[in-house]
Design a protein around this motif. Structure first.
Motif, mmCIF file in Angstrom:
data_model
loop_
_atom_site.group_PDB
_atom_site.id
_atom_site.type_symbol
_atom_site.label_atom_id
_atom_site.label_comp_id
_atom_site.label_asym_id
_atom_site.label_seq_id
_atom_site.Cartn_x
_atom_site.Cartn_y
_atom_site.Cartn_z
ATOM 1 N N UNK A 11 0.827 -1.209 0.000
ATOM 2 C CA UNK A 11 0.000 0.000 0.000
ATOM 3 C C UNK A 11 0.861 1.259 0.000
ATOM 4 N N UNK A 12 1.939 1.241 0.775
ATOM 5 C CA UNK A 12 2.811 2.416 0.886
ATOM 6 C C UNK A 12 3.563 2.669 -0.417
ATOM 7 N N UNK A 41 2.654 1.931 -3.447
ATOM 8 C CA UNK A 41 1.702 2.483 -4.419
ATOM 9 C C UNK A 41 1.472 3.961 -4.152
ATOM 10 N N UNK A 42 1.245 4.304 -2.885
ATOM 11 C CA UNK A 42 0.965 5.682 -2.509
ATOM 12 C C UNK A 42 2.118 6.612 -2.841
ATOM 13 N N UNK A 43 3.342 6.206 -2.484
ATOM 14 C CA UNK A 43 4.459 7.130 -2.675
ATOM 15 C C UNK A 43 4.832 7.272 -4.151
ATOM 16 N N UNK A 44 4.660 6.229 -4.944
ATOM 17 C CA UNK A 44 4.914 6.368 -6.379
ATOM 18 C C UNK A 44 3.930 7.351 -7.007
ATOM 19 N N UNK A 45 2.680 7.271 -6.595
ATOM 20 C CA UNK A 45 1.677 8.203 -7.099
ATOM 21 C C UNK A 45 2.011 9.635 -6.701
ATOM 22 N N UNK A 46 2.388 9.852 -5.435
ATOM 23 C CA UNK A 46 2.712 11.197 -4.961
ATOM 24 C C UNK A 46 3.958 11.733 -5.654
ATOM 25 N N UNK A 47 4.978 10.882 -5.803
ATOM 26 C CA UNK A 47 6.211 11.320 -6.445
ATOM 27 C C UNK A 47 5.962 11.728 -7.894
ATOM 28 N N UNK A 48 5.151 10.950 -8.575
ATOM 29 C CA UNK A 48 4.890 11.274 -9.988
ATOM 30 C C UNK A 48 4.070 12.554 -10.108
ATOM 31 N N UNK A 49 3.094 12.721 -9.232
ATOM 32 C CA UNK A 49 2.263 13.924 -9.267
ATOM 33 C C UNK A 49 3.091 15.183 -9.050
#
Length: 333
Positions: A263-264, A266-274
């Motif tokens: 879960x973590x 997935x979350x951090x990859x999304x935040x980093x890309x954004x």
């Protein structure tokens, strides 16, 4: 109701536009047995003069204003607060937020009644851009309100039952000190890792449904100001959690941590890309994350993990170039 001393910890750094509102909300508490611990992390603005004025006008309040000799970051500020608190319980309040007048009273009443080491209350987001509000902005799972063993608590936490912020939780101070659960210096996302360490150790916890904390969204809010440093911090958190995974011999706990890591990631990859949209940095982090524990073959055969977690775990462990292409297509179309 018992009236134990509660230490309210407030960090002070570049908060001149908010600190008076924050302090007034503490002053308005219906529960009176509190001490206010303010930690100045070498703020360059007018915050200290505003605080000194507040102290002068409220000599009846128990206020300690502490000063760091150099800017040390929020983790060290929180640790200074822990070490200088004398209450039976500690409560973290950020200087740009405020609390309802019955906040501490409700929290103390709950821990006194349920005899738990921590109580978690609810929050309201206040959007300063358009004036809108959102209740339970950082949500809690209300399916269970009282926990009396660490295994059940850690299970619920790893499945996202509780907000990971340190604020708006009343915590037994002796629990923190006896277990040496301090914030890791240098982290920008310090609450995430601290909460993980708390959940590893705590044996009793209660939840109330009342909203007691106002979280203000403004131009200086952390969620609007993430940088590459925040992304590196997420990698550091992953490394710390991996150490916990390697240290434990409990098979069920290892399984829970594997799920937390999926879960973590997935979350951090999304935040980093954004925030960054940097292909090379994404690929570098994707490769680093693959070193962290992943779901096992038996996990895929287990009902303990959702179909979504199993899918995400697969997508997080592909060859780097393929993983990048699929990720970009999923989130950008």
């Amino acid at each position: 109701m018992n009236t134990p001393l509660v230490s309210i910890n407030i960090p002070v750094y570049k908060c001149e536009n908010y600190i008076t509102r924050c302090l007034e909300s503490v002053k308005a508490q219906t529960y009176q047995n509190i001490e206010i611990i303010l930690i100045n992390d070498c703020t360059p603005d007018n915050s200290i003069s505003l605080i000194e004025k507040f102290i002068k006008n409220n000599l009846n309040l128990n206020i300690k204003l502490l000063h760091h000799k150099e800017n040390s970051g929020l983790s060290v500020v929180r640790n200074t607060g822990i070490d200088n608190s004398t209450g039976e319980y500690i409560y973290f309040l950020d200087s740009d937020d405020d609390i309802t007048s019955d906040c501490i009273e409700k929290l103390v009443k709950n821990v006194s009644t349920e005899n738990t080491q921590m109580v978690i209350a609810q929050n309201r987001w206040i959007n300063t851009f358009d004036g809108s509000t959102k209740d339970f902005g950082f949500p809690t799972d209300f399916s269970k309100l009282i926990f009396n063993d660490n295994e059940t608590i850690f299970n619920a936490y790893c499945k996202g039952a509780f907000p990971v912020s340190s604020w708006n939780k009343l915590i037994k101070l002796s629990f923190i000190k006896e277990n040496n659960i301090y914030f890791i210096p240098g982290l920008y996302a310090q609450d995430e890792l601290w909460m993980f360490h708390v959940m590893e150790k705590i044996n009793s916890l209660s939840v109330i449904k009342d909203i007691t904390y106002n979280y203000y969204l403004h131009a200086n809010s952390v969620i609007f100001n993430r940088t590459k440093k925040n992304s590196e911090n997420h990698q550091t958190i992953l490394e710390w959690v991996t150490r916990s995974f390697e240290k434990t011999s409990d098979k069920n706990r290892k399984k829970l941590i594997r799920g937390w890591i999926v879960n973590f990631k997935k979350l951090i990859l999304q935040m980093q890309w954004k925030v960054l949209k940097d292909e090379e940095y994404f690929k570098t982090n994707y490769a680093r994350m693959k070193k962290a524990p992943s779901l096992t073959i038996s996990d895929y055969l287990s009902a303990d993990f959702t179909k979504e977690q199993k899918k995400e775990n697969l997508l997080l462990n592909l060859p780097i170039n393929i993983g990048y292409k699929i990720f970009k297509k999923r989130y950008e179309g």
